[in-house]
Motif scaffolding. Structure first.
Motif, PDB file in Angstrom:
ATOM      1  N   GLY A  44      -0.972  51.630 -32.889  1.00  0.00           N
ATOM      2  CA  GLY A  44      -0.971  52.369 -31.641  1.00  0.00           C
ATOM      3  C   GLY A  44      -2.177  52.129 -30.765  1.00  0.00           C
ATOM      4  N   ARG A  45      -3.244  51.571 -31.322  1.00  0.00           N
ATOM      5  CA  ARG A  45      -4.404  51.287 -30.494  1.00  0.00           C
ATOM      6  C   ARG A  45      -4.164  49.993 -29.728  1.00  0.00           C
ATOM      7  NH1 ARG A  45     -10.064  51.513 -33.443  1.00  0.00           N
ATOM      8  NH2 ARG A  45      -9.434  49.445 -34.212  1.00  0.00           N
ATOM      9  N   VAL A  46      -4.486  50.006 -28.456  1.00  0.00           N
ATOM     10  CA  VAL A  46      -4.183  48.876 -27.582  1.00  0.00           C
ATOM     11  C   VAL A  46      -4.792  47.584 -28.128  1.00  0.00           C
ATOM     12  CG1 VAL A  46      -4.475  47.909 -25.267  1.00  0.00           C
ATOM     13  CG2 VAL A  46      -4.013  50.350 -25.548  1.00  0.00           C
ATOM     14  N   GLY A  47      -3.950  46.572 -28.271  1.00  0.00           N
ATOM     15  CA  GLY A  47      -4.404  45.248 -28.679  1.00  0.00           C
ATOM     16  C   GLY A  47      -4.462  45.007 -30.164  1.00  0.00           C
ATOM     17  N   ASP A  48      -4.374  46.058 -30.988  1.00  0.00           N
ATOM     18  CA  ASP A  48      -4.542  45.853 -32.432  1.00  0.00           C
ATOM     19  C   ASP A  48      -3.367  45.129 -33.075  1.00  0.00           C
ATOM     20  OD1 ASP A  48      -7.026  46.926 -32.363  1.00  0.00           O
ATOM     21  OD2 ASP A  48      -6.644  48.568 -33.759  1.00  0.00           O
ATOM     22  N   ALA A  49      -2.154  45.387 -32.621  1.00  0.00           N
ATOM     23  CA  ALA A  49      -1.004  44.665 -33.180  1.00  0.00           C
ATOM     24  C   ALA A  49      -1.111  43.179 -32.859  1.00  0.00           C
ATOM     25  CB  ALA A  49       0.299  45.238 -32.628  1.00  0.00           C
ATOM     26  N   ASN A  50      -1.596  42.863 -31.674  1.00  0.00           N
ATOM     27  CA  ASN A  50      -1.781  41.471 -31.286  1.00  0.00           C
ATOM     28  C   ASN A  50      -2.870  40.810 -32.130  1.00  0.00           C
ATOM     29  OD1 ASN A  50      -0.859  39.404 -29.464  1.00  0.00           O
ATOM     30  ND2 ASN A  50      -2.847  39.519 -28.468  1.00  0.00           N
ATOM     31  N   ARG A  51      -3.963  41.559 -32.353  1.00  0.00           N
ATOM     32  CA  ARG A  51      -5.032  41.028 -33.207  1.00  0.00           C
ATOM     33  C   ARG A  51      -4.511  40.772 -34.620  1.00  0.00           C
ATOM     34  NH1 ARG A  51      -7.579  45.324 -30.397  1.00  0.00           N
ATOM     35  NH2 ARG A  51      -9.018  44.555 -28.786  1.00  0.00           N
ATOM     36  N   ALA A  52      -3.700  41.686 -35.120  1.00  0.00           N
ATOM     37  CA  ALA A  52      -3.168  41.547 -36.476  1.00  0.00           C
ATOM     38  C   ALA A  52      -2.306  40.301 -36.603  1.00  0.00           C
ATOM     39  CB  ALA A  52      -2.372  42.791 -36.862  1.00  0.00           C
ATOM     40  N   ARG A  53      -1.454  40.035 -35.608  1.00  0.00           N
ATOM     41  CA  ARG A  53      -0.581  38.868 -35.732  1.00  0.00           C
ATOM     42  C   ARG A  53      -1.367  37.568 -35.670  1.00  0.00           C
ATOM     43  NH1 ARG A  53       2.964  37.554 -30.301  1.00  0.00           N
ATOM     44  NH2 ARG A  53       1.379  38.032 -28.732  1.00  0.00           N
ATOM     45  N   TYR A  54      -2.449  37.536 -34.891  1.00  0.00           N
ATOM     46  CA  TYR A  54      -3.260  36.322 -34.857  1.00  0.00           C
ATOM     47  C   TYR A  54      -4.012  36.135 -36.181  1.00  0.00           C
ATOM     48  CZ  TYR A  54      -2.530  34.739 -30.090  1.00  0.00           C
ATOM     49  OH  TYR A  54      -1.978  34.200 -28.953  1.00  0.00           O
ATOM     50  N   ARG A  55      -4.444  37.232 -36.795  1.00  0.00           N
ATOM     51  CA  ARG A  55      -5.108  37.121 -38.095  1.00  0.00           C
ATOM     52  C   ARG A  55      -4.143  36.627 -39.165  1.00  0.00           C
ATOM     53  NH1 ARG A  55      -8.936  42.539 -38.727  1.00  0.00           N
ATOM     54  NH2 ARG A  55     -10.008  42.377 -36.686  1.00  0.00           N
ATOM     55  N   ILE A  56      -2.894  37.124 -39.109  1.00  0.00           N
ATOM     56  CA  ILE A  56      -1.891  36.680 -40.077  1.00  0.00           C
ATOM     57  C   ILE A  56      -1.607  35.192 -39.900  1.00  0.00           C
ATOM     58  CG2 ILE A  56       0.526  36.909 -40.772  1.00  0.00           C
ATOM     59  CD1 ILE A  56       0.269  39.922 -40.025  1.00  0.00           C
ATOM     60  N   ALA A  57      -1.424  34.756 -38.646  1.00  0.00           N
ATOM     61  CA  ALA A  57      -1.185  33.340 -38.372  1.00  0.00           C
ATOM     62  C   ALA A  57      -2.370  32.487 -38.812  1.00  0.00           C
ATOM     63  CB  ALA A  57      -0.913  33.133 -36.878  1.00  0.00           C
ATOM     64  N   ALA A  58      -3.592  33.004 -38.619  1.00  0.00           N
ATOM     65  CA  ALA A  58      -4.787  32.264 -39.022  1.00  0.00           C
ATOM     66  C   ALA A  58      -4.843  32.103 -40.540  1.00  0.00           C
ATOM     67  CB  ALA A  58      -6.036  32.985 -38.522  1.00  0.00           C
ATOM     68  N   ALA A  59      -4.501  33.174 -41.269  1.00  0.00           N
ATOM     69  CA  ALA A  59      -4.543  33.108 -42.738  1.00  0.00           C
ATOM     70  C   ALA A  59      -3.511  32.124 -43.275  1.00  0.00           C
ATOM     71  CB  ALA A  59      -4.306  34.503 -43.317  1.00  0.00           C
ATOM     72  N   ILE A  60      -2.311  32.129 -42.699  1.00  0.00           N
ATOM     73  CA  ILE A  60      -1.279  31.183 -43.137  1.00  0.00           C
ATOM     74  C   ILE A  60      -1.724  29.753 -42.836  1.00  0.00           C
ATOM     75  CG2 ILE A  60       1.101  30.416 -42.781  1.00  0.00           C
ATOM     76  CD1 ILE A  60       1.796  33.322 -42.045  1.00  0.00           C
ATOM     77  N   THR A  61      -2.294  29.546 -41.650  1.00  0.00           N
ATOM     78  CA  THR A  61      -2.724  28.201 -41.248  1.00  0.00           C
ATOM     79  C   THR A  61      -3.837  27.697 -42.160  1.00  0.00           C
ATOM     80  OG1 THR A  61      -2.128  28.659 -38.943  1.00  0.00           O
ATOM     81  CG2 THR A  61      -3.637  26.821 -39.349  1.00  0.00           C
ATOM     82  N   ARG A  62      -4.824  28.535 -42.452  1.00  0.00           N
ATOM     83  CA  ARG A  62      -5.926  28.115 -43.333  1.00  0.00           C
ATOM     84  C   ARG A  62      -5.396  27.710 -44.708  1.00  0.00           C
ATOM     85  NH1 ARG A  62      -9.062  32.888 -41.101  1.00  0.00           N
ATOM     86  NH2 ARG A  62     -10.592  32.011 -39.640  1.00  0.00           N
ATOM     87  N   GLY A  63      -4.443  28.465 -45.226  1.00  0.00           N
ATOM     88  CA  GLY A  63      -3.880  28.121 -46.534  1.00  0.00           C
ATOM     89  C   GLY A  63      -3.059  26.859 -46.504  1.00  0.00           C
ATOM     90  N   LEU A  64      -2.551  26.507 -45.320  1.00  0.00           N
ATOM     91  CA  LEU A  64      -1.705  25.329 -45.186  1.00  0.00           C
ATOM     92  C   LEU A  64      -2.507  24.038 -45.090  1.00  0.00           C
ATOM     93  CD1 LEU A  64       1.252  24.427 -44.860  1.00  0.00           C
ATOM     94  CD2 LEU A  64       1.045  24.884 -42.401  1.00  0.00           C
TER      95      LEU A  64
END
Length: 300
Positions: free
Chosen positions: A244-264
């Motif tokens: 519900g905090r502005v921008g946090d869902a967007n930050r979360a999705r970029y962190r998830i994408a970053a973690a998947i990319t680093r592992g790849l």
């Protein structure tokens, strides 16, 4: 006299018996809900189906016919009993099978999100539904049902595999796209750990295009036996973010994408710029979240 039902009609309408729907969930049903919604809610709230566990234990070797399954990383013992969101990059139609086998080896019983078309197919669809697969009707008003079923599965301690990209990735260099915020919102709203699942190689088994080429690539895979690599990373850090905090869902999705990319990155040694396997049927119409697999250190 009641007309006899043909074998074909029986197969088209057959479903394994679902578990009983708990009363607290039955009260949530509305008259206009599709019939499968009640079944999926009941399955999501129940422990994994014994037959699904049997298949994972006894028949995981079938995936190995098409390549060498290699699993690195893992899931901490303390996380296996509780709810988990497993965020995977989507590279082809065969990767759900590879991911399921890899997660089973890691002590996780997956419930995989799947398109409505697959779950509507005779016999195979009902079996997948009964294993705990969650129907996703993208772009329709029924999409909200997938969110509700996923919430029930997670609250009941399930291990849900989801693809943040929402489809097979279409970036020219095949690195993961940034994805959507749906998984991020679920994770933030329920406080569920997100495990990044990076995988590579399954795209060589079944080509993207839905034609006879799928059989050709599958036959070649049996002979070539590509490496079907899966890496399970550490949970994505989301504890400083709030639903519900502005921008946090967007930050979360970029962190998830970053973690998947680093592992790849280590799985794609020698294929950093483009996949070595050429699939001319796969469109290249999207943009990777981190082109070339280069992830900045200062992800917000």
């Amino acid at each position: 006299m009641v007309p006899a039902v043909s074998l074909g009609e029986r197969l088209r309408t057959w479903h394994p018996r679902p578990p009983a729907l708990p009363e607290d969930l039955a009260r949530l049903l509305r008259s206009d809900d599709p019939d499968w919604f009640a079944r999926e809610l009941a399955i999501a709230a129940a422990p994994p189906w014994w037959f699904w566990l049997f298949v994972l234990r006894r028949f995981s070797w079938l995936v190995g016919i098409f390549g060498r399954v290699e699993v690195t990383g893992g899931v901490e013992d303390g996380l296996r009993d509780g709810p988990l969101l497993l965020a995977a990059n989507h590279i082809g139609d065969f990767d759900p099978f590879v991911v399921a086998v890899a997660l089973h080896k890691a002590g996780v019983t997956p419930r995989i999100m799947a398109t409505g078309g697959i779950l509507s197919a005779p016999v195979v669809g009902p079996l997948l539904e009964r294993t705990g697969a969650i129907r996703v009707e993208r772009g329709t008003e029924l999409a909200r049902h997938a969110v509700r079923v996923t919430e029930v599965a997670l609250v009941s301690g399930g291990h849900v595999v989801a693809y943040p990209e929402g489809r097979v990735g279409l970036a020219p260099d095949a690195w993961p796209e940034r994805g959507r915020t749906g998984m991020a919102r679920l994770a933030l709203g329920l406080g569920v750990p997100v495990i990044p699942v990076s995988q590579w190689g399954a795209h060589e088994v079944l080509q993207y295009g839905n034609d006879w080429g799928k059989l050709r690539t599958a036959a070649r895979a049996v002979l070539r036996r590509p490496r079907l690599q899966v890496h399970l990373g550490t949970p994505v850090r989301l504890d400083d973010l709030q639903m519900g905090r502005v921008g946090d869902a967007n930050r979360a999705r970029y962190r998830i994408a970053a973690a998947i990319t680093r592992g790849l990155v280590p799985l794609r040694a020698g294929e950093r710029d483009r996949p070595a396997f050429d699939d001319p049927t796969r469109p290249t119409t999207a943009v990777a979240a981190y082109p070339g697999g280069v992830v900045p250190e200062d992800i917000p």
